[in-house]
Design a protein around this motif. Structure first.
Motif, mmCIF file in Angstrom:
data_model
loop_
_atom_site.group_PDB
_atom_site.id
_atom_site.type_symbol
_atom_site.label_atom_id
_atom_site.label_comp_id
_atom_site.label_asym_id
_atom_site.label_seq_id
_atom_site.Cartn_x
_atom_site.Cartn_y
_atom_site.Cartn_z
ATOM 1 N N SER A 36 -5.397 10.731 -0.766
ATOM 2 C CA SER A 36 -6.334 9.749 -1.338
ATOM 3 C C SER A 36 -7.534 10.425 -1.991
ATOM 4 O O SER A 36 -8.077 9.927 -2.989
ATOM 5 C CB SER A 36 -6.807 8.781 -0.253
ATOM 6 N N TYR A 89 -6.297 11.439 -5.449
ATOM 7 C CA TYR A 89 -5.929 10.299 -6.281
ATOM 8 C C TYR A 89 -7.167 9.629 -6.880
ATOM 9 O O TYR A 89 -7.196 9.281 -8.062
ATOM 10 C CB TYR A 89 -5.127 9.284 -5.469
ATOM 11 N N PRO A 102 -0.636 -3.577 -6.249
ATOM 12 C CA PRO A 102 -1.841 -2.988 -5.660
ATOM 13 C C PRO A 102 -2.871 -4.029 -5.234
ATOM 14 O O PRO A 102 -3.547 -3.848 -4.211
ATOM 15 C CB PRO A 102 -2.398 -2.104 -6.788
ATOM 16 N N THR A 120 0.829 -1.203 0.000
ATOM 17 C CA THR A 120 0.000 0.000 0.000
ATOM 18 C C THR A 120 0.863 1.252 0.000
ATOM 19 O O THR A 120 0.526 2.250 -0.653
ATOM 20 C CB THR A 120 -0.941 -0.002 1.215
ATOM 21 N N ASN A 144 -5.004 1.836 -3.489
ATOM 22 C CA ASN A 144 -4.594 0.638 -4.243
ATOM 23 C C ASN A 144 -5.409 0.497 -5.529
ATOM 24 O O ASN A 144 -4.870 0.174 -6.595
ATOM 25 C CB ASN A 144 -4.755 -0.614 -3.372
ATOM 26 N N VAL A 191 -4.300 3.173 -8.214
ATOM 27 C CA VAL A 191 -3.093 2.837 -8.979
ATOM 28 C C VAL A 191 -3.455 1.975 -10.183
ATOM 29 O O VAL A 191 -3.018 2.232 -11.315
ATOM 30 C CB VAL A 191 -2.073 2.095 -8.087
ATOM 31 N N PHE A 192 -4.262 0.953 -9.949
ATOM 32 C CA PHE A 192 -4.695 0.063 -11.031
ATOM 33 C C PHE A 192 -5.492 0.842 -12.080
ATOM 34 O O PHE A 192 -5.272 0.695 -13.285
ATOM 35 C CB PHE A 192 -5.544 -1.073 -10.453
ATOM 36 N N LYS A 203 3.262 5.727 -5.972
ATOM 37 C CA LYS A 203 2.897 5.793 -7.392
ATOM 38 C C LYS A 203 1.931 6.951 -7.658
ATOM 39 O O LYS A 203 2.059 7.668 -8.648
ATOM 40 C CB LYS A 203 2.244 4.482 -7.818
ATOM 41 N N SER A 206 1.828 1.969 -3.411
ATOM 42 C CA SER A 206 0.701 2.544 -4.158
ATOM 43 C C SER A 206 0.601 4.050 -3.914
ATOM 44 O O SER A 206 0.363 4.827 -4.844
ATOM 45 C CB SER A 206 -0.606 1.853 -3.753
ATOM 46 N N TYR A 207 0.796 4.466 -2.663
ATOM 47 C CA TYR A 207 0.788 5.907 -2.376
ATOM 48 C C TYR A 207 1.908 6.606 -3.137
ATOM 49 O O TYR A 207 1.718 7.703 -3.685
ATOM 50 C CB TYR A 207 0.933 6.150 -0.874
ATOM 51 N N GLN A 253 3.986 -3.839 -11.139
ATOM 52 C CA GLN A 253 3.932 -2.630 -10.314
ATOM 53 C C GLN A 253 2.527 -2.059 -10.179
ATOM 54 O O GLN A 253 2.172 -1.540 -9.106
ATOM 55 C CB GLN A 253 4.852 -1.553 -10.913
ATOM 56 N N HIS A 254 1.746 -2.123 -11.236
ATOM 57 C CA HIS A 254 0.474 -1.409 -11.268
ATOM 58 C C HIS A 254 -0.752 -2.313 -11.202
ATOM 59 O O HIS A 254 -1.879 -1.805 -11.212
ATOM 60 C CB HIS A 254 0.402 -0.534 -12.523
#
Length: 437
Positions: A75, A78, A387, A58, A361, A364-365, A64, A61-62, A382-383
């Motif tokens: 968040s 994002y 996540p 996680t 998470n 990111v995806f 990224k 993910s932050y 990674q993506h």
């Protein structure tokens, strides 16, 4: 308007690390030690190691999302930018439970520590004094607050190192791998411990709210996130290892929740116990500074976009370069702690934290894998894979969330939905599309 028109970019990597560690409160390892020793059957270090590995997904993910949107909203921004503006608001609304109630928890903890030393002083005095100091330090300058917090974090780390030295000398000759794993260790025991310890790592996410005040945020903040998680995790693992060697089971404690005082007294008598209390007190102050700071920045991001009254919540003072009305607002809201117990306040932060972790998470995806269509092998790892692993662990924590926390969280979210429907009728909303250099 660009981010530089609001805040002065003065924070460096060490500032970010100090803020994150201050938020995490390194001395918290002792507060939960007795309870986690009982729930893991003497495998606190193993539970911390598992939690650190799981939470790192996680944290990545932050990192990224900071690179994509180095904005104060964390968040909230994002999800707003990668999924949907309304979903972003609801995530930010839920995260406010975490951000607004942690300053209250620190106020209550400060009262507990000081009331033990000065029992005749009313609770109101300690709580209000704490809130006023946190508010004033945050108003004047972010650098002043960080520098003061850095001194407090350094003191906590020194006390933790002294503890490791003293306990290692007492346990020398009996060192073993048992605190990490032994014959009676099971996956369920590790997961039981992780469900408690994961909230010790809150802090790496909070530093993302300071992205607009950080020099070269796209590089600095992701590094800071990982360093905060790793330094905090290594400190937790090291301290818990030597503590577990001396106290291998919960049977050694008269009071599981008050285990820290028993540990300190057994190592260094009244003197070290007093130092321990001082370090615990500094941890609440450092965490109070950081949590107050991050809450004001989340409110600023939502105010700038018009979800909250822009003239108040979207305002940054031209001289101090701090969102002073938000800082004052957090201070006023923190006064609610006068009417709360520590248990009731603690139960309110978990819902917001889990919403934010889950959402980032997913973001990111959505942003990298679906929207930007990065489908190389490395990008898939990674993506998509990382996540998903982070989200799996958070889903486990959702199943262990207390019913009271879940109920309050659902009610708060429902209020947020009603507020959103009203806000969307307003012409003040301006959802920005960020194009940072």
């Amino acid at each position: 308007m660009s981010s530089t028109d609001y805040f002065a970019k003065k924070l460096k990597l060490w500032h970010i690390v100090v803020i994150g560690l201050g938020y995490m409160a390194p001395m918290a390892v002792f507060d939960t030690f007795g309870i986690v020793t009982d729930s893991t059957k003497g495998h606190v270090s193993g539970a911390y190691t598992f939690t650190l590995i799981a939470i790192l997904f996680t944290a990545l993910s932050y990192g990224k999302m900071v690179r994509a949107f180095p904005n104060a909203g964390s968040s909230y921004t994002y999800v707003q930018q990668s999924i949907n503006p309304s979903m972003g608001f609801l995530v930010g609304w839920a995260a406010m439970l975490d951000y607004l109630f942690l300053p209250m928890i620190n106020a209550l903890l400060t009262n507990i520590y000081l009331s033990a030393l000065f029992p005749n002083v009313p609770k109101t005095v300690w709580i209000l004094t704490f809130i006023i100091i946190m508010t004033l330090l945050n108003i004047f300058s972010v650098q002043v607050a960080v520098s003061f917090g850095g001194i407090l974090v350094l003191f906590q780390i020194i006390v933790a190192i002294v503890f490791i030295f003293l306990s290692s000398t007492q346990s020398y000759g009996s060192w073993s791998f048992a605190p990490f794993a032994s014959g009676n260790l099971s996956a369920s025991l590790l997961l039981n411990g992780a469900s408690i310890l994961c909230f010790s790592f809150l802090g790496f996410d909070a530093v993302t709210t300071l992205s607009e005040e950080t020099i070269d945020a796209k590089k600095t903040v992701p590094k800071g996130i990982l360093l905060v998680a790793l330094i905090g995790g290594i400190l937790f693992i090291s301290v818990s290892y030597f503590a577990q060697l001396l106290f291998p089971s919960a049977d050694h404690f008269k009071d599981l929740e008050g285990a820290s005082a028993e540990i300190a007294y057994s190592l260094g008598g009244k003197l070290f116990q007093s130092i321990f209390v001082a370090a615990a007190l500094t941890s609440t102050i450092a965490s109070g500074l950081a949590s107050h700071m991050s809450a004001s920045r989340l409110l600023f991001a939502m105010g700038r976009d018009g979800y909250l009254p822009r003239n108040i919540f979207g305002y940054v003072h031209p001289k101090t370069k701090t969102p002073i009305w938000n800082i004052l607002f957090v201070g006023v809201i923190s006064c609610i702690s006068l009417f709360l117990t520590l248990e009731s306040a603690t139960s309110l932060i978990n819902f917001g934290a889990l919403v934010a972790f889950s959402a980032v998470n997913i973001a990111v995806f959505a942003h990298y894998f679906l929207r930007q269509k990065r489908h190389t092998f490395t990008s898939i790892i990674q993506h998509a894979v990382f996540p998903c692993l982070g989200l799996l662990f958070i889903l486990f924590l959702w199943f262990h969330l207390e019913k009271h926390s879940l109920l309050i969280g659902v009610i708060w979210s429902f209020i947020g939905i009603i507020y959103l429907l009203v806000a969307r009728r307003s012409k003040n909303l301006t959802i920005p599309t960020f194009h940072f250099d």
